[in-house]
Motif scaffolding. Structure first.
Motif, short mmCIF file in Angstrom:
data_model
loop_
_atom_site.label_atom_id
_atom_site.label_comp_id
_atom_site.label_asym_id
_atom_site.label_seq_id
_atom_site.Cartn_x
_atom_site.Cartn_y
_atom_site.Cartn_z
N TRP A 6 0.79 -1.22 0.00
CA TRP A 6 0.00 0.00 0.00
C TRP A 6 0.83 1.29 0.00
N SER A 7 2.10 1.26 -0.32
CA SER A 7 2.95 2.45 -0.16
C SER A 7 2.68 3.54 -1.19
N THR A 8 2.29 3.18 -2.41
CA THR A 8 2.02 4.19 -3.45
C THR A 8 0.68 3.88 -4.10
N VAL A 9 0.21 4.83 -4.87
CA VAL A 9 -1.05 4.60 -5.60
C VAL A 9 -0.88 3.43 -6.57
N LEU A 10 0.23 3.37 -7.25
CA LEU A 10 0.47 2.29 -8.21
C LEU A 10 0.51 0.93 -7.52
N ARG A 11 1.22 0.85 -6.39
CA ARG A 11 1.27 -0.42 -5.64
C ARG A 11 -0.12 -0.78 -5.09
N SER A 12 -0.88 0.21 -4.67
CA SER A 12 -2.23 -0.04 -4.17
C SER A 12 -3.13 -0.57 -5.29
N THR A 15 -2.12 -4.09 -5.98
CA THR A 15 -2.61 -4.97 -4.92
C THR A 15 -4.10 -5.26 -5.11
N LEU A 16 -4.88 -4.22 -5.40
CA LEU A 16 -6.32 -4.42 -5.64
C LEU A 16 -6.57 -5.32 -6.84
N TYR A 17 -5.79 -5.10 -7.89
CA TYR A 17 -5.93 -5.93 -9.09
C TYR A 17 -5.58 -7.38 -8.78
N MET A 18 -4.45 -7.60 -8.12
CA MET A 18 -4.02 -8.96 -7.80
C MET A 18 -5.03 -9.66 -6.87
N CYS A 19 -5.54 -8.94 -5.91
CA CYS A 19 -6.53 -9.53 -4.99
C CYS A 19 -7.84 -9.84 -5.71
N SER A 20 -8.24 -8.98 -6.63
CA SER A 20 -9.50 -9.14 -7.36
C SER A 20 -9.46 -10.31 -8.33
N THR A 21 -8.31 -10.56 -8.88
CA THR A 21 -8.19 -11.60 -9.91
C THR A 21 -7.52 -12.86 -9.39
N SER A 22 -7.43 -12.99 -8.10
CA SER A 22 -6.81 -14.15 -7.45
C SER A 22 -5.35 -14.31 -7.82
N GLY A 23 -4.71 -13.22 -8.17
CA GLY A 23 -3.27 -13.25 -8.39
C GLY A 23 -2.53 -13.37 -7.07
N GLU A 24 -3.21 -12.93 -6.04
CA GLU A 24 -2.66 -13.06 -4.69
C GLU A 24 -3.85 -13.14 -3.73
N SER A 25 -3.72 -13.96 -2.72
CA SER A 25 -4.78 -14.07 -1.74
C SER A 25 -4.98 -12.71 -1.07
N TRP A 26 -6.21 -12.27 -0.97
CA TRP A 26 -6.46 -10.94 -0.39
C TRP A 26 -6.33 -10.94 1.13
N ARG A 27 -6.12 -12.10 1.70
CA ARG A 27 -5.97 -12.18 3.15
C ARG A 27 -4.73 -11.43 3.64
N TYR A 28 -3.62 -11.55 2.92
CA TYR A 28 -2.37 -10.94 3.38
C TYR A 28 -2.41 -9.41 3.32
N PRO A 29 -2.81 -8.81 2.21
CA PRO A 29 -2.90 -7.34 2.21
C PRO A 29 -3.95 -6.81 3.18
N SER A 30 -5.05 -7.59 3.37
CA SER A 30 -6.10 -7.11 4.28
C SER A 30 -5.67 -7.17 5.75
N ASP A 31 -4.79 -8.12 6.07
CA ASP A 31 -4.28 -8.18 7.45
C ASP A 31 -3.58 -6.88 7.84
#
Length: 141
Positions: A6-12, A15-31
Protein backbone atom coordinates in the motif's frame (compact mmCIF):
# COMPACT_ATOMS: atom_id res chain seq x y z
CA UNK A 1 5.27 -4.92 5.33
CA UNK A 2 2.23 -2.70 4.79
CA UNK A 3 4.48 -0.61 2.56
CA UNK A 4 4.91 -3.56 0.20
CA UNK A 5 1.18 -3.55 -0.66
CA UNK A 6 0.00 0.00 0.00
CA UNK A 7 2.95 2.45 -0.16
CA UNK A 8 2.02 4.19 -3.45
CA UNK A 9 -1.05 4.60 -5.60
CA UNK A 10 0.47 2.29 -8.21
CA UNK A 11 1.27 -0.42 -5.64
CA UNK A 12 -2.23 -0.04 -4.17
CA UNK A 13 -3.81 -0.42 -7.59
CA UNK A 14 -1.64 -3.45 -8.29
CA UNK A 15 -2.61 -4.97 -4.92
CA UNK A 16 -6.32 -4.42 -5.64
CA UNK A 17 -5.93 -5.93 -9.09
CA UNK A 18 -4.02 -8.96 -7.80
CA UNK A 19 -6.53 -9.53 -4.99
CA UNK A 20 -9.50 -9.14 -7.36
CA UNK A 21 -8.19 -11.60 -9.91
CA UNK A 22 -6.81 -14.15 -7.45
CA UNK A 23 -3.27 -13.25 -8.39
CA UNK A 24 -2.66 -13.06 -4.69
CA UNK A 25 -4.78 -14.07 -1.74
CA UNK A 26 -6.46 -10.94 -0.39
CA UNK A 27 -5.97 -12.18 3.15
CA UNK A 28 -2.37 -10.94 3.38
CA UNK A 29 -2.90 -7.34 2.21
CA UNK A 30 -6.10 -7.11 4.28
CA UNK A 31 -4.28 -8.18 7.45
CA UNK A 32 -2.09 -5.09 7.20
CA UNK A 33 -5.12 -2.88 6.56
CA UNK A 34 -6.88 -4.34 9.60
CA UNK A 35 -3.93 -3.44 11.80
CA UNK A 36 -3.72 0.03 10.22
CA UNK A 37 -7.42 1.01 10.25
CA UNK A 38 -10.65 -0.90 10.71
CA UNK A 39 -12.48 1.47 8.35
CA UNK A 40 -9.97 0.94 5.53
CA UNK A 41 -10.15 -2.81 6.12
CA UNK A 42 -13.97 -2.79 5.84
CA UNK A 43 -13.71 -0.66 2.69
CA UNK A 44 -11.29 -3.19 1.20
CA UNK A 45 -13.56 -6.15 2.07
CA UNK A 46 -16.54 -4.32 0.53
CA UNK A 47 -14.49 -3.71 -2.63
CA UNK A 48 -13.50 -7.39 -2.90
CA UNK A 49 -17.09 -8.50 -2.24
CA UNK A 50 -18.49 -6.07 -4.80
CA UNK A 51 -15.91 -7.07 -7.39
CA UNK A 52 -16.60 -10.78 -6.83
CA UNK A 53 -20.35 -10.17 -7.05
CA UNK A 54 -19.99 -8.28 -10.34
CA UNK A 55 -17.74 -10.95 -11.86
CA UNK A 56 -20.00 -13.83 -10.81
CA UNK A 57 -23.13 -12.06 -12.08
CA UNK A 58 -21.44 -11.14 -15.34
CA UNK A 59 -20.31 -14.71 -15.96
CA UNK A 60 -23.72 -16.06 -15.01
CA UNK A 61 -25.50 -13.68 -17.37
CA UNK A 62 -23.14 -14.57 -20.23
CA UNK A 63 -23.78 -18.28 -19.69
CA UNK A 64 -27.55 -17.81 -19.45
CA UNK A 65 -27.64 -15.62 -22.55
CA UNK A 66 -25.60 -18.17 -24.54
CA UNK A 67 -27.90 -20.96 -23.38
CA UNK A 68 -31.01 -19.01 -24.33
CA UNK A 69 -29.57 -18.19 -27.74
CA UNK A 70 -28.69 -21.85 -28.29
CA UNK A 71 -32.17 -22.99 -27.22
CA UNK A 72 -33.84 -20.48 -29.54
CA UNK A 73 -31.60 -21.52 -32.41
CA UNK A 74 -32.25 -25.20 -31.68
CA UNK A 75 -36.01 -24.62 -31.57
CA UNK A 76 -35.82 -22.91 -34.97
CA UNK A 77 -33.92 -25.88 -36.36
CA UNK A 78 -36.50 -28.32 -34.99
CA UNK A 79 -39.34 -26.31 -36.55
CA UNK A 80 -37.53 -26.10 -39.90
CA UNK A 81 -36.84 -29.85 -39.84
CA UNK A 82 -40.48 -30.61 -39.02
CA UNK A 83 -41.68 -28.41 -41.91
CA UNK A 84 -39.22 -30.11 -44.25
CA UNK A 85 -40.45 -33.53 -43.14
CA UNK A 86 -44.05 -32.43 -43.62
CA UNK A 87 -43.35 -31.25 -47.19
CA UNK A 88 -41.63 -34.54 -47.94
CA UNK A 89 -44.55 -36.47 -46.48
CA UNK A 90 -47.04 -34.52 -48.62
CA UNK A 91 -44.94 -35.11 -51.71
CA UNK A 92 -44.83 -38.83 -51.02
CA UNK A 93 -48.60 -38.92 -50.52
CA UNK A 94 -49.06 -37.18 -53.86
CA UNK A 95 -46.86 -39.82 -55.50
CA UNK A 96 -48.88 -42.57 -53.83
CA UNK A 97 -52.13 -41.03 -55.02
CA UNK A 98 -50.84 -40.80 -58.60
CA UNK A 99 -49.75 -44.45 -58.51
CA UNK A 100 -53.14 -45.57 -57.19
CA UNK A 101 -55.18 -43.46 -59.68
CA UNK A 102 -54.81 -45.68 -62.77
CA UNK A 103 -57.47 -43.94 -64.85
CA UNK A 104 -56.21 -40.43 -63.95
CA UNK A 105 -59.70 -39.40 -62.91
CA UNK A 106 -58.50 -37.58 -59.82
CA UNK A 107 -60.29 -40.11 -57.59
CA UNK A 108 -59.22 -43.50 -56.34
CA UNK A 109 -61.82 -46.24 -56.60
CA UNK A 110 -61.98 -49.35 -54.44
CA UNK A 111 -61.01 -51.44 -57.48
CA UNK A 112 -57.90 -49.33 -58.09
CA UNK A 113 -56.98 -49.60 -54.45
CA UNK A 114 -57.46 -53.39 -54.26
CA UNK A 115 -55.47 -53.84 -57.44
CA UNK A 116 -52.47 -52.08 -55.88
CA UNK A 117 -52.80 -53.63 -52.43
CA UNK A 118 -51.50 -56.89 -53.89
CA UNK A 119 -48.35 -55.22 -55.21
CA UNK A 120 -45.46 -55.74 -52.75
CA UNK A 121 -43.67 -52.62 -53.97
CA UNK A 122 -46.77 -50.52 -53.27
CA UNK A 123 -47.19 -52.12 -49.83
CA UNK A 124 -43.56 -51.33 -48.98
CA UNK A 125 -44.04 -47.75 -50.19
CA UNK A 126 -47.16 -47.38 -48.05
CA UNK A 127 -45.35 -48.80 -45.02
CA UNK A 128 -42.57 -46.25 -45.53
CA UNK A 129 -45.30 -43.63 -45.08
CA UNK A 130 -46.54 -45.42 -41.92
CA UNK A 131 -49.73 -46.47 -43.69
CA UNK A 132 -51.19 -49.92 -43.01
CA UNK A 133 -53.05 -51.45 -45.95
CA UNK A 134 -55.91 -52.48 -43.68
CA UNK A 135 -56.35 -48.86 -42.64
CA UNK A 136 -56.82 -47.74 -46.23
CA UNK A 137 -59.56 -50.23 -47.06
CA UNK A 138 -61.63 -48.82 -44.16
CA UNK A 139 -62.13 -45.60 -46.16
CA UNK A 140 -64.32 -47.53 -48.62
CA UNK A 141 -66.39 -49.45 -46.08
Amino acid sequence: EIMYYWSTVLRSMNTLYMCSTSGESWRYPSDHLYNFSGFVYVLFVVYISFFSFVVVNSLTSIIIEATMHHATHERSEVIAEELKRKRSYISQFEQLFKKLDDDHSGDISLDELEKHLNDEGMLAFMQSLDIDASDISQFFS
